[in-house]
Design a protein around this motif. Structure first.
Motif, PDB file in Angstrom:
ATOM      1  N   LYS A 256       5.360  -9.071  11.597  1.00 19.09           N
ATOM      2  CA  LYS A 256       4.727  -9.704  12.773  1.00 19.09           C
ATOM      3  C   LYS A 256       3.337  -9.034  12.517  1.00 19.09           C
ATOM      4  CE  LYS A 256       8.415 -10.428  16.051  1.00 19.09           C
ATOM      5  NZ  LYS A 256       8.344 -10.630  17.180  1.00 19.09           N
ATOM      6  N   SER A 257       2.278  -9.910  13.281  1.00 20.70           N
ATOM      7  CA  SER A 257       1.138  -9.188  13.646  1.00 20.70           C
ATOM      8  C   SER A 257       1.182  -7.962  14.404  1.00 20.70           C
ATOM      9  CB  SER A 257       0.158 -10.140  14.395  1.00 20.70           C
ATOM     10  OG  SER A 257      -0.773  -9.355  15.215  1.00 20.70           O
ATOM     11  N   ALA A 258       0.612  -6.844  14.211  1.00 20.70           N
ATOM     12  CA  ALA A 258       0.964  -5.494  15.043  1.00 20.70           C
ATOM     13  C   ALA A 258       0.753  -5.854  16.487  1.00 20.70           C
ATOM     14  CB  ALA A 258       0.205  -4.555  14.458  1.00 20.70           C
TER      15      ALA A 258
ATOM     16  N   ALA B 186       3.919   0.670  13.058  1.00 20.45           N
ATOM     17  CA  ALA B 186       3.298  -0.687  13.324  1.00 20.45           C
ATOM     18  C   ALA B 186       2.558  -1.247  12.242  1.00 20.45           C
ATOM     19  CB  ALA B 186       2.413  -0.843  14.515  1.00 20.45           C
ATOM     20  N   PHE B 187       2.060  -0.316  11.233  1.00 19.73           N
ATOM     21  CA  PHE B 187       1.476  -0.793  10.043  1.00 19.73           C
ATOM     22  C   PHE B 187       2.270  -0.199   8.942  1.00 19.73           C
ATOM     23  CE2 PHE B 187      -1.336  -0.974  13.579  1.00 19.73           C
ATOM     24  CZ  PHE B 187      -2.190  -2.266  13.313  1.00 19.73           C
ATOM     25  N   SER B 188       3.215  -0.594   8.240  1.00 22.15           N
ATOM     26  CA  SER B 188       4.246   0.134   7.859  1.00 22.15           C
ATOM     27  C   SER B 188       4.167   0.357   6.413  1.00 22.15           C
ATOM     28  CB  SER B 188       5.635  -0.308   8.025  1.00 22.15           C
ATOM     29  OG  SER B 188       6.712   0.720   7.599  1.00 22.15           O
ATOM     30  N   ALA B 189       3.689  -0.831   5.704  1.00 18.15           N
ATOM     31  CA  ALA B 189       3.382  -1.026   4.197  1.00 18.15           C
ATOM     32  C   ALA B 189       4.680  -1.030   3.557  1.00 18.15           C
ATOM     33  CB  ALA B 189       2.291   0.134   3.520  1.00 18.15           C
TER      34      ALA B 189
ATOM     35  N   PHE C  24      -6.530  -2.280  17.588  1.00 12.67           N
ATOM     36  CA  PHE C  24      -5.124  -2.418  17.978  1.00 12.67           C
ATOM     37  C   PHE C  24      -4.799  -1.353  19.250  1.00 12.67           C
ATOM     38  CE2 PHE C  24      -6.082  -2.948  13.287  1.00 12.67           C
ATOM     39  CZ  PHE C  24      -5.539  -4.094  13.296  1.00 12.67           C
TER      40      PHE C  24
ATOM     41  N   ARG D 237       6.701   5.803   6.505  1.00  9.46           N
ATOM     42  CA  ARG D 237       6.314   6.572   7.590  1.00  9.46           C
ATOM     43  C   ARG D 237       7.588   6.515   8.531  1.00  9.46           C
ATOM     44  NH1 ARG D 237       1.553   8.701   9.744  1.00  9.46           N
ATOM     45  NH2 ARG D 237       0.374   8.275   7.872  1.00  9.46           N
TER      46      ARG D 237
ATOM     47  N   TRP E  26       2.608  -7.253   8.433  1.00  7.56           N
ATOM     48  CA  TRP E  26       2.565  -8.811   8.450  1.00  7.56           C
ATOM     49  C   TRP E  26       2.460  -9.334   7.161  1.00  7.56           C
ATOM     50  CZ3 TRP E  26      -2.856  -9.996  11.025  1.00  7.56           C
ATOM     51  CH2 TRP E  26      -3.935  -9.321  10.335  1.00  7.56           C
ATOM     52  N   ASN E  27       2.345  -8.339   6.136  1.00  4.50           N
ATOM     53  CA  ASN E  27       2.249  -8.701   4.740  1.00  4.50           C
ATOM     54  C   ASN E  27       3.744  -9.294   4.312  1.00  4.50           C
ATOM     55  OD1 ASN E  27       2.519  -8.099   1.792  1.00  4.50           O
ATOM     56  ND2 ASN E  27       0.437  -7.928   1.785  1.00  4.50           N
TER      57      ASN E  27
ATOM     58  N   ARG F 286       1.659  12.416   6.533  1.00  2.00           N
ATOM     59  CA  ARG F 286       3.159  12.105   7.020  1.00  2.00           C
ATOM     60  C   ARG F 286       3.860  13.262   7.375  1.00  2.00           C
ATOM     61  NH1 ARG F 286       1.366   7.499   3.354  1.00  2.00           N
ATOM     62  NH2 ARG F 286       1.872   8.970   1.774  1.00  2.00           N
TER      63      ARG F 286
ATOM     64  N   ASP G 101      -1.359   3.244  12.033  1.00  2.00           N
ATOM     65  CA  ASP G 101      -1.851   3.746  10.904  1.00  2.00           C
ATOM     66  C   ASP G 101      -2.520   2.557   9.875  1.00  2.00           C
ATOM     67  OD1 ASP G 101      -2.360   5.635   8.726  1.00  2.00           O
ATOM     68  OD2 ASP G 101      -0.574   4.837   7.780  1.00  2.00           O
ATOM     69  N   PRO G 102      -3.546   1.934  10.481  1.00  2.00           N
ATOM     70  CA  PRO G 102      -3.991   0.736   9.809  1.00  2.00           C
ATOM     71  C   PRO G 102      -4.955   1.042   8.697  1.00  2.00           C
ATOM     72  CG  PRO G 102      -5.016   1.100  11.746  1.00  2.00           C
ATOM     73  CD  PRO G 102      -4.265   2.184  11.758  1.00  2.00           C
ATOM     74  N   PHE G 103      -5.430   0.126   8.079  1.00  4.72           N
ATOM     75  CA  PHE G 103      -6.631   0.247   7.010  1.00  4.72           C
ATOM     76  C   PHE G 103      -7.927   0.405   7.970  1.00  4.72           C
ATOM     77  CE2 PHE G 103      -4.203  -2.882   4.033  1.00  4.72           C
ATOM     78  CZ  PHE G 103      -3.739  -1.830   3.207  1.00  4.72           C
TER      79      PHE G 103
ATOM     80  N   PHE H 298       0.746  -1.123  -0.007  1.00  2.34           N
ATOM     81  CA  PHE H 298      -0.067  -0.140   0.173  1.00  2.34           C
ATOM     82  C   PHE H 298       0.623   1.343  -0.100  1.00  2.34           C
ATOM     83  CE2 PHE H 298      -2.376   3.145   2.225  1.00  2.34           C
ATOM     84  CZ  PHE H 298      -3.530   3.491   1.503  1.00  2.34           C
TER      85      PHE H 298
HETATM   86  N1  SAM Z   1       1.698   3.622   7.246  1.00  7.27           N
HETATM   87  C1  SAM Z   1       1.374   3.605   5.818  1.00  7.27           C
HETATM   88  C2  SAM Z   1       1.798   4.560   5.006  1.00  7.27           C
HETATM   89  O1  SAM Z   1       1.889   5.614   5.700  1.00  7.27           O
HETATM   90  O2  SAM Z   1       1.869   4.410   3.902  1.00  7.27           O
HETATM   91  C3  SAM Z   1       0.072   2.862   5.189  1.00  7.27           C
HETATM   92  C4  SAM Z   1      -0.265   1.754   6.078  1.00  7.27           C
HETATM   93  S1  SAM Z   1      -1.609   0.569   5.382  1.00  7.27           S
HETATM   94  C5  SAM Z   1      -2.781   1.873   5.508  1.00  7.27           C
HETATM   95  C6  SAM Z   1      -1.736  -0.744   6.426  1.00  7.27           C
HETATM   96  C7  SAM Z   1      -0.941  -1.693   6.270  1.00  7.27           C
HETATM   97  O3  SAM Z   1      -0.967  -2.583   7.676  1.00  7.27           O
HETATM   98  C8  SAM Z   1      -0.892  -2.637   5.363  1.00  7.27           C
HETATM   99  O4  SAM Z   1       0.293  -2.632   4.648  1.00  7.27           O
HETATM  100  C9  SAM Z   1      -1.230  -3.844   5.826  1.00  7.27           C
HETATM  101  O5  SAM Z   1      -0.623  -5.025   5.355  1.00  7.27           O
HETATM  102  C10 SAM Z   1      -0.868  -3.866   7.251  1.00  7.27           C
HETATM  103  N2  SAM Z   1      -1.594  -4.477   8.456  1.00  7.27           N
HETATM  104  C11 SAM Z   1      -2.930  -4.767   8.296  1.00  7.27           C
HETATM  105  N3  SAM Z   1      -3.269  -5.411   9.189  1.00  7.27           N
HETATM  106  C12 SAM Z   1      -1.861  -5.672  10.113  1.00  7.27           C
HETATM  107  C13 SAM Z   1      -1.863  -6.286  11.229  1.00  7.27           C
HETATM  108  N4  SAM Z   1      -2.583  -7.036  12.127  1.00  7.27           N
HETATM  109  N5  SAM Z   1      -0.478  -6.465  11.900  1.00  7.27           N
HETATM  110  C14 SAM Z   1       0.604  -6.061  10.882  1.00  7.27           C
HETATM  111  N6  SAM Z   1       0.398  -5.177   9.927  1.00  7.27           N
HETATM  112  C15 SAM Z   1      -1.242  -4.995   9.213  1.00  7.27           C
END
Ligand code: SAM
Length: 386
Positions: free
Chosen positions: A121-123, A71-74, A146, A78, A95-96, A41, A138-140, A32
């Motif tokens: 890892k799972s966040a 924690a949700f870095s894509a 979380f 960030r 985790w992806n 950002r 910064d999740p979806f 993402f």
């Molecule tokens: N922070 C990023 C940015 O500023 O571009 C965008 C992050 S995107 C909205 C959410 C990310 O969180 C995705 O890459 C997804 O794979 C990851 N994700 C979703 N659920 C997760 C979880 N439970 N643990 C870890 N990663 C997770």
């Protein structure tokens, strides 16, 4: 999938190029990246830099000791920006598997191997395993699943993005109640309602871990709510924090609104202005959603960092800084429509309210919104007379 290098601030990041197709949103790409979040950002860089200065001035931590987690870095963007542009250690987690590989690639591109760590890892697992001084989530969609782990992990500052504005703002009422254990109201000030529902949820999650909070900066756009919370450890601070929680009364008949502070309260259902049946939202955060001194510190950081959205960010933070601390703004156009009169410029209305001895300010939420301590009956009279 094609890839390209983009630059935000002074950070270069390899990101996927999604097809130019409306049916293919950024969330459908293998990793993402949403260019529309650059403002978010950029403010994150300035706010984190300002907060790090405060941490360092407290002399309890050295720069090298401060740990930030994205924690949700894509793509890693960030956390990479924090490591490169603020100069503290950043852990980037996703985790992806594609994202994890891309984070490692982007660390190399920026030569930030010494200042960063990629985790896969799972966040919630990561945040329950480790403590961080600054936790950024910064999740979806909703951050609600979380918030408990983030509250357990965080030592000094918790930064949260929520993109589920419809549940937060009351447009999807049942989803809002499920996610945040609070009743939102879909009024003309729904954007502020969403922010206060989110802040209230953060305060309650932190409270479970005996941590209080003080919002440093918050801002809302059509797509998301973002907030930065200073974390205050201890039961005393937590109890003090919870004093800023409460409920908000709204009268759909005359437009009266008013806060009721406290969680153990008795709320009357009749409007004190017109006697009609009122609606009640909450529990919500009713305290200030930003600290004015911190806004000034962030504006100074925005000046010195090379940022593409600098002007927009400065304008947003300045508006937020200058808002009155009176919950739930009014929308001039809604009142004018009810009265059957045309709207003047918002500044003219604000000056008129002040000339009648009331406090009044604009808000960062919209160009037609204002805050005032004037009662709704006086507001209507002043608008009619303009
Ligand atoms: N922070 C990023 C940015 O500023 O571009 C965008 C992050 S995107 C909205 C959410 C990310 O969180 C995705 O890459 C997804 O794979 C990851 N994700 C979703 N659920 C997760 C979880 N439970 N643990 C870890 N990663 C997770």
């Amino acid at each position: 999938m094609m890839y390209k290098t983009i630059v935000e601030g002074t950070t270069k990041v390899l990101v996927p190029v999604p097809p130019q197709d409306a049916a293919f949103p950024p969330s459908a790409a293998p990793v993402f990246y949403n260019p529309e979040m650059e403002l978010n950002r950029d403010i994150n860089v300035a706010a984190t830099a300002a907060f790090v200065k405060r941490l360092l001035s407290g002399k309890k931590l050295l720069r090298e000791e401060i740990r930030y987690v994205d924690a949700f870095s894509a793509s890693g963007i960030r956390g990479l920006r924090i490591a490169g542009e603020v100069g503290i250690h950043a852990t980037m987690n996703d985790w992806n598997s594609d994202a994890f590989e891309m984070i490692k690639e982007n660390i190399k591109i920026n030569g930030l191997e010494e200042k960063t760590l990629a985790t896969h890892k799972s966040a919630n697992v990561l945040l329950h395993e480790q403590k961080f001084h600054i936790v950024d989530i910064d999740p979806f969609g909703t951050p609600s699943p979380f918030l408990d782990a983030a509250s357990a992990s965080v030592r000094n500052m918790l930064s949260v993005t929520a993109t589920d504005t419809a549940p937060l703002c009351g447009a999807h009422l049942k989803a809002g109640i499920r996610k945040y254990a609070a009743v939102p109201l879909n009024t003309e000030y729904h954007s502020e309602m969403g922010l206060r529902v989110l802040l209230g949820a953060c305060a309650r999650e932190l409270a479970k871990h005996e941590k209080g909070m003080l919002p440093l900066i918050s801002h809302v756009t059509r797509h998301y709510v973002r907030t930065y919370l200073k974390v205050l450890p201890g039961a005393k601070q937590t109890d003090k924090t919870l004093k800023s929680m409460g409920f908000s009364i709204h009268c759909p008949t005359c437009g009266f609104r008013g806060p009721v502070y406290g969680l153990a309260v008795h709320i009357k259902n009749d409007c004190p202005v017109c006697g009609s049946f009122t609606q009640i939202a909450g529990p919500l955060w009713l305290g200030p959603f930003r600290e004015q001194a911190f806004c000034d510190e962030v504006i100074s950081e925005l000046e010195v960092h090379p940022l593409n959205t600098k002007d927009k960010a400065k304008k947003l933070i300045t508006f937020s800084r200058d808002e009155l601390d009176i919950p739930m703004f009014y929308d001039q156009h809604v009142i004018c429509k009810e009265l059957g009169v045309s709207a003047t410029g918002i500044e003219i209305l604000i000056e008129a309210l002040k000339a009648h001895g009331f406090e009044a300010s604009r808000t960062h939420f919209s160009g037609t919104s204002f805050r005032t301590d004037a009662p709704i009956t006086e507001i209507k009279e002043i608008i009619r007379a303009l």
